[in-house]
Design an enzyme around this catalytic site. Structure first.
Site, PDB file in Angstrom:
ATOM      1  N   LYS A  22     -10.313 -32.217 -31.752  1.00  0.00           N
ATOM      2  CA  LYS A  22     -11.589 -32.139 -32.471  1.00  0.00           C
ATOM      3  C   LYS A  22     -11.660 -30.874 -33.332  1.00  0.00           C
ATOM      4  O   LYS A  22     -11.952 -30.955 -34.532  1.00  0.00           O
ATOM      5  CB  LYS A  22     -12.735 -32.138 -31.449  1.00  0.00           C
ATOM      6  N   ASN A  23     -11.409 -29.727 -32.718  1.00  0.00           N
ATOM      7  CA  ASN A  23     -11.646 -28.483 -33.448  1.00  0.00           C
ATOM      8  C   ASN A  23     -10.633 -28.250 -34.567  1.00  0.00           C
ATOM      9  O   ASN A  23     -10.951 -27.612 -35.576  1.00  0.00           O
ATOM     10  CB  ASN A  23     -11.668 -27.292 -32.490  1.00  0.00           C
ATOM     11  N   CYS A 117     -23.603 -26.625 -29.974  1.00  0.00           N
ATOM     12  CA  CYS A 117     -23.963 -26.388 -28.587  1.00  0.00           C
ATOM     13  C   CYS A 117     -24.672 -25.054 -28.418  1.00  0.00           C
ATOM     14  O   CYS A 117     -24.284 -24.060 -29.030  1.00  0.00           O
ATOM     15  CB  CYS A 117     -22.696 -26.374 -27.732  1.00  0.00           C
ATOM     16  N   ARG A 122     -23.851 -16.776 -30.713  1.00  0.00           N
ATOM     17  CA  ARG A 122     -22.951 -17.243 -31.768  1.00  0.00           C
ATOM     18  C   ARG A 122     -23.265 -16.654 -33.148  1.00  0.00           C
ATOM     19  O   ARG A 122     -23.604 -17.380 -34.094  1.00  0.00           O
ATOM     20  CB  ARG A 122     -22.934 -18.774 -31.817  1.00  0.00           C
ATOM     21  N   ASP A 306     -13.563 -23.141 -23.179  1.00  0.00           N
ATOM     22  CA  ASP A 306     -13.907 -24.567 -23.226  1.00  0.00           C
ATOM     23  C   ASP A 306     -13.446 -25.337 -21.980  1.00  0.00           C
ATOM     24  O   ASP A 306     -13.763 -26.513 -21.833  1.00  0.00           O
ATOM     25  CB  ASP A 306     -13.301 -25.225 -24.483  1.00  0.00           C
ATOM     26  N   ARG A 398     -19.877 -36.070 -28.565  1.00  0.00           N
ATOM     27  CA  ARG A 398     -19.452 -35.211 -29.676  1.00  0.00           C
ATOM     28  C   ARG A 398     -17.951 -34.917 -29.611  1.00  0.00           C
ATOM     29  O   ARG A 398     -17.332 -34.663 -30.642  1.00  0.00           O
ATOM     30  CB  ARG A 398     -20.203 -33.876 -29.625  1.00  0.00           C
TER      31      ARG A 398
END
Ligand code: UD1
Length: 417
Positions: A22-23, A117, A122, A306, A398
């Site tokens: 995904k990232n 999220c 952040r 993660d 997601r």
């Protein structure tokens, strides 16, 4: 169908194929904005974060198609008419990666500060500092970042922290800057390396990705990339590794780069799980009994933040005391309250979690507080007695491609309600 239900107690066994990362895919899609020609990306997971990113770049005028179920073709227009819309940007943290590419290619960008999220404050100061060093003029007003630059100029930039997003944004922008850029103390995550490889495929000149220093010689244009295969998702793989371990299972993972999951494999081995390569698959076989372990999350190649929540779920069933220190995102312990509803014994003291493992977990109604915490609740549900009903499943959607299907193929009882 907003809830995921798991009837716990089954041992996971069999083979599962891991999807594209995904990232890495999200960053590479943003980088595709800078390509003047066609881009074809393979191994793209069909998850909602990717769907949102497709919608965003379509709003900018991109032609995007899925020629196959896991490949994506992208063609950007020479000029853009609109800026990324707030309704979409707020859904996706990774939309901050539009900043560097849009600025470099179109000379301006207007972006509301992205959502995603809620796992910590952040900030984006390192992104801004790096882009400003390349010559961008940035203003931040009422949550909207506006940046302009006629032509970016190469520079020397030191990151106070090896932020993944800041490294990616600055590296992308620097590809079209005049002259050389040197970025020090960069993130070394595999997704950064994958992004650099893709950019080089477009004609960029990046060296050093995967080390502490990245050097970029700016070029005038980035062209096309007719085929690029995105790396496998090390966090999806890790989640199945933990789920297999948690259920006393024996699972073979296809489409994994073992080196990328080594920080987790090493911890699982310490906990008495066998993890080894068998041909081109990675096999994970739980030992008996599992042992408690201590974990500190760190930038790659340290233990990934993660994977922290999923490990917390696993360790809550392992007899003895385990400790987790979360060094990256301060809000990542919200999962503990949900696990406690299922019977876990966890104490939080600032960035430290102390887990007194070994007791029973009982199925309960729980709520995913973020994506990886949602995955942790899945792991907990697989171990628990009775039925676990997980709310806020959109978080899980997601990032996990066909989660129920994959788990069911390994023997889990899981469905939507
Ligand atoms: C990326 C990943 C995310 C992963 C994280 C860390 C994507 C889309 N997301 O997020 O899944 O958990 O890396 O591996 O790739 N920081 C600052 N200033 C900045 C930027 C970051 O202080 O300008 C801090 C953050 O608050 C955090 C730390 O740096 O404490 C790490 O953040 P970063 O590496 O930037 O994570 P993301 O790129 O947001």
């Amino acid at each position: 169908m907003g809830k995921l239900v798991i009837a716990g107690g089954n041992v996971l066994k069999g083979r599962v194929r891991i999807s594209g990362a995904k990232n890495a895919a999200l960053a590479i899609m943003c980088a595709s904005i800078m390509a003047e020609g066609q881009v074809l990306l393979e191994n793209i997971p069909d998850i909602t974060d990717i769907q949102v990113m497709i919608s965003i770049i379509r709003c900018l005028g991109a032609q995007v198609e899925w020629p196959e179920s896991d490949s994506l073709s992208i063609r950007m227009p020479g000029r853009i008419e609109a800026m990324p819309p707030y309704e979409l940007v707020k859904k996706l943290r990774a939309s901050n990666l539009l900043l560097g590419p849009m600025l470099a290619r179109y000379g301006r960008v207007e972006l509301c500060l992205p959502g995603g999220c809620n796992i910590g404050s952040r900030p984006m100061d390192l992104h801004f500092k790096g882009l400003a060093a390349l010559g961008a003029e940035l203003t931040l007003e009422k949550g909207v970042v506006r940046a302009t630059a006629r032509r970016l100029n190469g520079s020397r930039i030191y990151l106070d922290f090896p932020s993944v997003g800041a490294t990616e944004n600055i590296m992308m922008a620097a590809c079209l800057a005049k002259g050389q850029t040197v970025i020090e103390n960069v993130a070394k995550e595999p997704e950064v390396v994958d992004l650099a490889n893709f950019l080089n495929c477009l004609g960029a000149r990046i060296r050093g990705a995967g080390t502490d220093i990245i050097k970029i010689e700016g070029v005038d244009v980035l062209g096309e990339c007719l085929r690029y295969n995105v790396i496998p998702d090390r966090i999806e793989a890790g989640t199945y590794m933990v789920a297999a371990s948690a259920t006393g299972g024996d699972v073979q993972l296809e489409n994994v780069i073992p080196l990328h999951v080594e920080p987790l494999s090493a911890k699982l081995r310490e906990a008495n799980v066998e993890v080894y390569e068998e041909g081109d698959v990675l096999r994970v076989r739980a030992g008996e009994p599992l042992r408690p372990v201590d974990i500190k999350t760190m930038p790659y190649p340290g233990f990934p933040t993660d994977m922290q929540s999923q490990m917390m779920a696993l360790l809550s069933r392992v007899k003895g005391t385990s400790m987790i220190v979360e060094n990256i995102f301060e809000n990542r312990f919200r999962i503990a309250d949900e696990l406690k509803r299922m019977g876990a014994k966890i104490r939080i003291e600032g960035r430290l979690a102390i887990i007194e493992g070994g007791g029973r977990l009982c199925g309960a109604k729980v709520k995913a507080p973020d994506l990886r915490a949602g995955a942790a609740l899945v792991v907990a549900g697989l171990m628990a007695e009775g039925e676990t009903e997980i709310d806020n499943v959109y978080y899980i959607d997601r990032g996990y491609h066909r989660l129920e299907e994959k788990l069911a193929s390994l023997g889990a009882r899981v469905w939507r309600r």
